[in-house]
Write a protein that holds these residues in place. Structure first.
Motif, PDB file in Angstrom:
ATOM      1  N   HIS A   4       0.849  -1.192   0.000  1.00 54.62           N
ATOM      2  CA  HIS A   4       0.000   0.000   0.000  1.00 54.62           C
ATOM      3  C   HIS A   4       0.881   1.237   0.000  1.00 54.62           C
ATOM      4  O   HIS A   4       2.009   1.223   0.505  1.00 54.62           O
ATOM      5  CB  HIS A   4      -0.937  -0.006   1.210  1.00 54.62           C
ATOM      6  CG  HIS A   4      -0.271   0.335   2.507  1.00 54.62           C
ATOM      7  ND1 HIS A   4      -0.486   1.516   3.153  1.00 54.62           N
ATOM      8  CD2 HIS A   4       0.608  -0.347   3.282  1.00 54.62           C
ATOM      9  CE1 HIS A   4       0.217   1.548   4.272  1.00 54.62           C
ATOM     10  NE2 HIS A   4       0.887   0.436   4.370  1.00 54.62           N
ATOM     11  N   LYS A   5       0.365   2.287  -0.580  1.00 59.37           N
ATOM     12  CA  LYS A   5       1.108   3.536  -0.640  1.00 59.37           C
ATOM     13  C   LYS A   5       0.327   4.679  -0.005  1.00 59.37           C
ATOM     14  O   LYS A   5       0.741   5.824  -0.078  1.00 59.37           O
ATOM     15  CB  LYS A   5       1.456   3.857  -2.095  1.00 59.37           C
ATOM     16  CG  LYS A   5       2.445   2.869  -2.718  1.00 59.37           C
ATOM     17  CD  LYS A   5       2.855   3.296  -4.109  1.00 59.37           C
ATOM     18  CE  LYS A   5       3.877   2.326  -4.710  1.00 59.37           C
ATOM     19  NZ  LYS A   5       4.295   2.721  -6.076  1.00 59.37           N
ATOM     20  N   ILE A   6      -0.833   4.358   0.574  1.00 58.91           N
ATOM     21  CA  ILE A   6      -1.647   5.387   1.214  1.00 58.91           C
ATOM     22  C   ILE A   6      -1.163   5.576   2.645  1.00 58.91           C
ATOM     23  O   ILE A   6      -1.058   4.616   3.408  1.00 58.91           O
ATOM     24  CB  ILE A   6      -3.135   5.005   1.194  1.00 58.91           C
ATOM     25  CG1 ILE A   6      -3.619   4.853  -0.253  1.00 58.91           C
ATOM     26  CG2 ILE A   6      -3.970   6.050   1.928  1.00 58.91           C
ATOM     27  CD1 ILE A   6      -5.044   4.362  -0.381  1.00 58.91           C
ATOM     28  N   CYS A   7      -0.899   6.798   3.016  1.00 56.34           N
ATOM     29  CA  CYS A   7      -0.364   7.098   4.342  1.00 56.34           C
ATOM     30  C   CYS A   7      -1.390   6.757   5.434  1.00 56.34           C
ATOM     31  O   CYS A   7      -2.524   7.239   5.381  1.00 56.34           O
ATOM     32  CB  CYS A   7       0.024   8.572   4.417  1.00 56.34           C
ATOM     33  SG  CYS A   7       0.608   9.090   6.044  1.00 56.34           S
ATOM     34  N   ASN A  11      -3.807   9.790   5.047  1.00 58.54           N
ATOM     35  CA  ASN A  11      -4.524   9.222   3.891  1.00 58.54           C
ATOM     36  C   ASN A  11      -4.076   9.772   2.541  1.00 58.54           C
ATOM     37  O   ASN A  11      -4.763   9.578   1.529  1.00 58.54           O
ATOM     38  CB  ASN A  11      -6.042   9.404   4.026  1.00 58.54           C
ATOM     39  CG  ASN A  11      -6.638   8.502   5.089  1.00 58.54           C
ATOM     40  OD1 ASN A  11      -6.126   7.417   5.343  1.00 58.54           O
ATOM     41  ND2 ASN A  11      -7.692   8.959   5.724  1.00 58.54           N
ATOM     42  N   TYR A  12      -2.940  10.453   2.507  1.00 55.39           N
ATOM     43  CA  TYR A  12      -2.437  10.970   1.233  1.00 55.39           C
ATOM     44  C   TYR A  12      -1.940   9.806   0.390  1.00 55.39           C
ATOM     45  O   TYR A  12      -1.343   8.854   0.899  1.00 55.39           O
ATOM     46  CB  TYR A  12      -1.297  11.960   1.502  1.00 55.39           C
ATOM     47  CG  TYR A  12      -0.956  12.856   0.339  1.00 55.39           C
ATOM     48  CD1 TYR A  12      -1.852  13.825  -0.103  1.00 55.39           C
ATOM     49  CD2 TYR A  12       0.283  12.752  -0.305  1.00 55.39           C
ATOM     50  CE1 TYR A  12      -1.531  14.674  -1.164  1.00 55.39           C
ATOM     51  CE2 TYR A  12       0.611  13.587  -1.367  1.00 55.39           C
ATOM     52  CZ  TYR A  12      -0.297  14.545  -1.791  1.00 55.39           C
ATOM     53  OH  TYR A  12       0.015  15.382  -2.850  1.00 55.39           O
ATOM     54  N   LYS A  13      -2.198   9.858  -0.914  1.00 51.60           N
ATOM     55  CA  LYS A  13      -1.920   8.724  -1.792  1.00 51.60           C
ATOM     56  C   LYS A  13      -0.527   8.740  -2.415  1.00 51.60           C
ATOM     57  O   LYS A  13      -0.137   7.778  -3.069  1.00 51.60           O
ATOM     58  CB  LYS A  13      -2.977   8.654  -2.894  1.00 51.60           C
ATOM     59  CG  LYS A  13      -4.375   8.345  -2.368  1.00 51.60           C
ATOM     60  CD  LYS A  13      -5.386   8.241  -3.498  1.00 51.60           C
ATOM     61  CE  LYS A  13      -6.772   7.916  -2.943  1.00 51.60           C
ATOM     62  NZ  LYS A  13      -7.781   7.812  -4.026  1.00 51.60           N
ATOM     63  N   SER A  15       3.524   8.806  -2.026  1.00 58.94           N
ATOM     64  CA  SER A  15       4.639   8.565  -1.108  1.00 58.94           C
ATOM     65  C   SER A  15       5.864   8.196  -1.927  1.00 58.94           C
ATOM     66  O   SER A  15       5.785   7.968  -3.130  1.00 58.94           O
ATOM     67  CB  SER A  15       4.287   7.439  -0.135  1.00 58.94           C
ATOM     68  OG  SER A  15       3.977   6.251  -0.856  1.00 58.94           O
ATOM     69  N   CYS A  36       5.529   9.642   3.408  1.00 58.34           N
ATOM     70  CA  CYS A  36       4.397  10.383   2.851  1.00 58.34           C
ATOM     71  C   CYS A  36       4.863  11.743   2.321  1.00 58.34           C
ATOM     72  O   CYS A  36       5.596  12.468   3.008  1.00 58.34           O
ATOM     73  CB  CYS A  36       3.327  10.572   3.920  1.00 58.34           C
ATOM     74  SG  CYS A  36       1.928  11.576   3.394  1.00 58.34           S
TER      75      CYS A  36
END
Length: 305
Positions: A4-7, A11-13, A15, A36
């Motif tokens: 996953h790359k969502i913080c 929740n920022y997409k 990174s 992030c």
């Protein structure tokens, strides 16, 4: 591989790759960490370690008997005293109720017992640790972050003070954990949180050789911006950050690992003069970190009102 790359904090997409973990003390190799691009929190990219799998892995591997220690005599009594002096000047009502989330060996709860608190509760996922806590007026139980609020010891209670010391960074889903916390608090309850910082100088300089990665145990190293976003998202609008002079140490240990001379470093530390000098070097770097606002610890209090 499930990634996953969502913080987990904001929740920022977007990174970026930060480092890959190595075998070092409490860290296991080949876990990638991302940073992030919005809040600068650092987080584990693998999601295939489920909450259950991580919990078992944690219980089996966290308390290593042969793990490197900065202080051989870092006893339970020392930790009790540290917690006592950390909180003794806080204006807390001794008549109110306390829940320690992830209480470990009970050092914090025993410190609060010394401060004359009467309503003390705590839980941890490791039954071996919980079974060793044998203190009058302290109620402990075994549970995890997902369903602790359903346990018979506390299912009908609402707590005034909640403490999460070195807990949120371990959570598979920190947002869900905070949501579960809301099920056992009152509107005016206070939550105290202590976590390793994702913006500390040691992490920036040493990356995978820093002392706080502890892959895969530490899933998220929050920044102040990141933890603020997460808390506000879960309804904790009032947030107060405290100046923390607590030190994590680990600078010289990390450098020795980076240079592949850990065993030689450990041998040198058996000399009392070298060990004292070693602490002085670490102390210098920790003081610099605090001075330039890249301290190793984030310590805060929050509430809904």
């Amino acid at each position: 591989m499930n990634k996953h790359k969502i913080c987990p904090a904001c929740n920022y997409k977007k990174s970026e790759f930060f480092f890959e973990s190595v075998n070092k003390d409490f860290s296991v190799k080949k876990f990638n960490y991302l940073k992030c691009k919005n809040c600068n929190s650092v987080f584990l990219s693998k999601k295939n370690y489920s909450n259950e799998k991580l919990e078992k892995f944690h219980i089996d591997n966290w308390h290593k008997k042969d793990a490197f220690k900065y202080e051989k005599n870092n006893s339970k009594n020392k930790n009790i005293n540290r917690w006592y002096y950390t909180y003794k000047n806080f204006k807390l009502n001794r008549k109110l109720s306390v829940l320690d989330v992830g209480c470990g060996n009970g050092s914090f709860l025993i410190a609060f017992k010394k401060m004359k608190f009467k309503k003390l509760y705590g839980f941890d996922a490791d039954p071996k640790i919980i079974n060793n806590i044998k203190e009058d007026n302290i109620k402990t139980f075994v549970s995890n972050f997902d369903n602790f609020f359903l346990h018979k010891e506390i299912s009908k209670l609402k707590f005034d003070y909640i403490f999460l010391h070195d807990v949120l960074e371990h959570s598979y889903n920190p947002s869900k954990l905070l949501q579960n916390i809301k099920k056992v608090i009152k509107k005016n309850s206070q939550i105290f949180i202590k976590i390793p910082s994702g913006e500390c100088l040691q992490l920036e300089m040493l990356k995978e050789y820093n002392c706080d990665t502890m892959a895969p145990f530490h899933r998220t190293l929050f920044s102040k911006k990141g933890i603020s976003f997460l808390l506000k998202k879960r309804g904790f609008k009032k947030i107060n950050f405290f100046v923390s002079n607590k030190k994590n140490w680990g600078w010289t240990r990390g450098i020795s690992s980076k240079l592949k001379c850990e065993k030689f470093y450990e041998k040198l530390r058996k000399n009392k003069k070298f060990k004292k000098f070693d602490f002085e070097i670490d102390d210098l770097f920790e003081k610099i970190s605090i001075k330039i606002n890249k301290e190793p610890i984030i310590f805060l209090k929050c509430s809904q009102n």
